[in-house]
Design an enzyme around this catalytic site. Structure first.
Site, PDB file in Angstrom:
ATOM      1  N   ARG A  66       0.792  -1.220   0.000  1.00 12.21           N
ATOM      2  CA  ARG A  66       0.000   0.000   0.000  1.00 12.21           C
ATOM      3  C   ARG A  66       0.825   1.271   0.000  1.00 12.21           C
ATOM      4  O   ARG A  66       0.581   2.184  -0.777  1.00 12.21           O
ATOM      5  CB  ARG A  66      -0.891   0.064   1.252  1.00 12.21           C
ATOM      6  CG  ARG A  66      -2.208  -0.583   1.125  1.00 12.21           C
ATOM      7  CD  ARG A  66      -2.606  -1.131   2.475  1.00 12.21           C
ATOM      8  NE  ARG A  66      -1.649  -2.133   2.857  1.00 12.21           N
ATOM      9  CZ  ARG A  66      -1.753  -3.405   2.495  1.00 12.21           C
ATOM     10  NH1 ARG A  66      -2.777  -3.795   1.799  1.00 12.21           N
ATOM     11  NH2 ARG A  66      -0.846  -4.285   2.834  1.00 12.21           N
ATOM     12  N   THR A  67       1.793   1.332   0.906  1.00 11.44           N
ATOM     13  CA  THR A  67       2.516   2.585   1.065  1.00 11.44           C
ATOM     14  C   THR A  67       3.287   2.899  -0.210  1.00 11.44           C
ATOM     15  O   THR A  67       3.217   4.000  -0.745  1.00 11.44           O
ATOM     16  CB  THR A  67       3.470   2.502   2.273  1.00 11.44           C
ATOM     17  OG1 THR A  67       2.702   2.146   3.412  1.00 11.44           O
ATOM     18  CG2 THR A  67       4.159   3.824   2.517  1.00 11.44           C
ATOM     19  N   LYS A  95      26.352  -4.146  -0.189  1.00  7.74           N
ATOM     20  CA  LYS A  95      27.823  -4.230  -0.252  1.00  7.74           C
ATOM     21  C   LYS A  95      28.448  -3.542   0.962  1.00  7.74           C
ATOM     22  O   LYS A  95      29.652  -3.340   1.012  1.00  7.74           O
ATOM     23  CB  LYS A  95      28.330  -3.564  -1.532  1.00  7.74           C
ATOM     24  CG  LYS A  95      27.790  -4.180  -2.800  1.00  7.74           C
ATOM     25  CD  LYS A  95      28.323  -3.434  -4.015  1.00  7.74           C
ATOM     26  CE  LYS A  95      27.627  -3.880  -5.285  1.00  7.74           C
ATOM     27  NZ  LYS A  95      27.909  -2.972  -6.405  1.00  7.74           N
ATOM     28  N   ARG A 116      11.701   3.449   3.399  1.00  5.10           N
ATOM     29  CA  ARG A 116      11.242   2.485   4.416  1.00  5.10           C
ATOM     30  C   ARG A 116      12.430   1.602   4.775  1.00  5.10           C
ATOM     31  O   ARG A 116      13.141   1.111   3.891  1.00  5.10           O
ATOM     32  CB  ARG A 116      10.097   1.628   3.897  1.00  5.10           C
ATOM     33  CG  ARG A 116       9.752   0.511   4.879  1.00  5.10           C
ATOM     34  CD  ARG A 116       8.478  -0.195   4.540  1.00  5.10           C
ATOM     35  NE  ARG A 116       7.308   0.614   4.854  1.00  5.10           N
ATOM     36  CZ  ARG A 116       6.062   0.153   4.816  1.00  5.10           C
ATOM     37  NH1 ARG A 116       5.826  -1.095   4.473  1.00  5.10           N
ATOM     38  NH2 ARG A 116       5.051   0.939   5.114  1.00  5.10           N
ATOM     39  N   HIS A 144       5.387   5.903  11.419  1.00  2.00           N
ATOM     40  CA  HIS A 144       4.861   5.818  10.060  1.00  2.00           C
ATOM     41  C   HIS A 144       3.982   7.050   9.848  1.00  2.00           C
ATOM     42  O   HIS A 144       2.761   6.948   9.743  1.00  2.00           O
ATOM     43  CB  HIS A 144       4.063   4.520   9.911  1.00  2.00           C
ATOM     44  CG  HIS A 144       3.775   4.113   8.507  1.00  2.00           C
ATOM     45  ND1 HIS A 144       3.928   4.949   7.416  1.00  2.00           N
ATOM     46  CD2 HIS A 144       3.331   2.927   8.003  1.00  2.00           C
ATOM     47  CE1 HIS A 144       3.580   4.295   6.330  1.00  2.00           C
ATOM     48  NE2 HIS A 144       3.221   3.073   6.650  1.00  2.00           N
TER      49      HIS A 144
END
Ligand code: NCD
Length: 327
Positions: A66-67, A95, A116, A144
């Site tokens: 969704r986000t 890396k 995120r 959030h």
């Protein structure tokens, strides 16, 4: 747009969006008005474009549906170009590149970054090295903030305002970042909040400090349903448990059913940031109380408004009919 409104909207310009701490009602109101306008544009088929090219990077180190999609959909609807790293574990961080170095590098490629990441505080760390605005799309069990915009927009649309509403927040309040961001906004907007969770998943102290009058806690969902206007359900956050046996002990602790809804006032509205596991029975979906799919849809106009406010609303203009056609 009038004086105070444009000033309030300007308070987002060029800023990082990392936490809901300090967000005020006058600062949010013009954002929600803009989201309503964009919602109307979409419904009427009115397109937008940017006055000059804008690139948005979506950098997701944790799964998201969704986000990520609502940010990308919002960006497309505004005419913004998306740079996406389909799976950030394939980026240089695998890396051994630090987040700060990644932030410095991508600042040259994008005008804003949606991040995120599984670690609490990662968005702030990234932002302090970035030269462009950074939007926190979830930092582990931390915050959030853009989900809270979606949540408030949805509640506001359903009830006309927030002050005085009785809101139950139920589920994994310990690990749920949507809850951490939302709770303080509900309290700041004059809501009475009941936190419903088993002891193992209760709110942390930091979330509840200084709110004794308008926040109470219980483990019994059915007992509080008669006194609620809004119920915000959340899933138990399996990925935050170090010990799977501990997750097994608490998963499935609450399951909202149609019979439960009979205990609540008929105007109760049920929200959920989604994804749902089993905390809301599927038959609830067809009830008028279920607002969570509309809430998910609201992710697009609210994130359009946020992106525009951060990048400068004057950079987004309505597309003239036929302007995309070759001469
Ligand atoms: C939430 C999240 O990622 O924190 N989902 C979302 O963004 N809509 C809630 C969750 O995963 O439980």
């Amino acid at each position: 747009m009038g004086g105070w409104q444009s000033r309030a909207r300007d308070s987002w310009r060029g800023r990082h969006v990392l936490t809901t701490a300090g967000w005020s009602e006058p600062q949010l109101a013009p954002l929600f008005d803009l989201a309503e306008l964009y919602q109307q544009y979409t419904a009427e088929g009115i397109g937008l474009r940017t006055t000059s090219p804008i690139n948005l990077l979506t950098l997701f180190f944790e799964p998201s549906t969704r986000t990520r999609l609502s940010f990308e959909s919002a960006a497309h609807r505004l005419g913004i170009n998306i740079l996406a790293v389909p799976d950030a574990s394939t980026s240089s961080s695998s890396k051994g590149e630090t987040l700060a170095d990644t932030a410095r590098i991508v600042s040259a490629y994008a005008d804003a970054v949606v991040l995120r990441h599984p670690r609490i505080g990662s968005a702030g760390e990234f932002a302090s090295a970035a030269a462009v605005p950074v939007i926190n799309a979830g930092d582990g069990a931390g915050e959030h903030p853009t989900q809270s915009l979606v949540d408030l927009f949805t509640i506001r649309a359903a009830f006309g305002g927030l002050a005085g509403l009785r809101v139950g927040i139920c589920g994994d309040l310990k690990h749920g970042r949507t809850v951490h961001s939302l709770l303080r906004l509900l309290l700041a907007h004059g809501c009475q909040v009941v936190a419903v969770a088993p002891d193992e998943l209760a709110l942390r102290h930091a979330d509840t400090a200084g709110s004794a009058d308008s926040l109470r806690s219980t483990t019994d969902l059915r007992a509080v349903l008669p006194d609620l206007d809004v119920l915000y359900m959340t899933r138990v956050q399996r990925e935050r448990f170090a010990d799977p046996a501990e997750y097994e002990r608490v998963q499935g602790v609450y399951r909202l059913t149609v019979e439960d809804l009979e205990l609540a006032p008929s105007h109760l509205r049920v929200l959920h940031p989604l994804p749902r596991v089993d905390e809301i029975a599927e038959e609830v979906d067809d009830m008028p109380q279920a607002l969570y799919f509309r809430q998910a849809a609201n992710g697009v106009p609210t994130r359009m408004a946020l992106l525009a406010a951060v990048l400068g609303p004057e950079r987004f203009v309505v597309t003239e009919p036929g302007s995309g056609m070759a001469a």
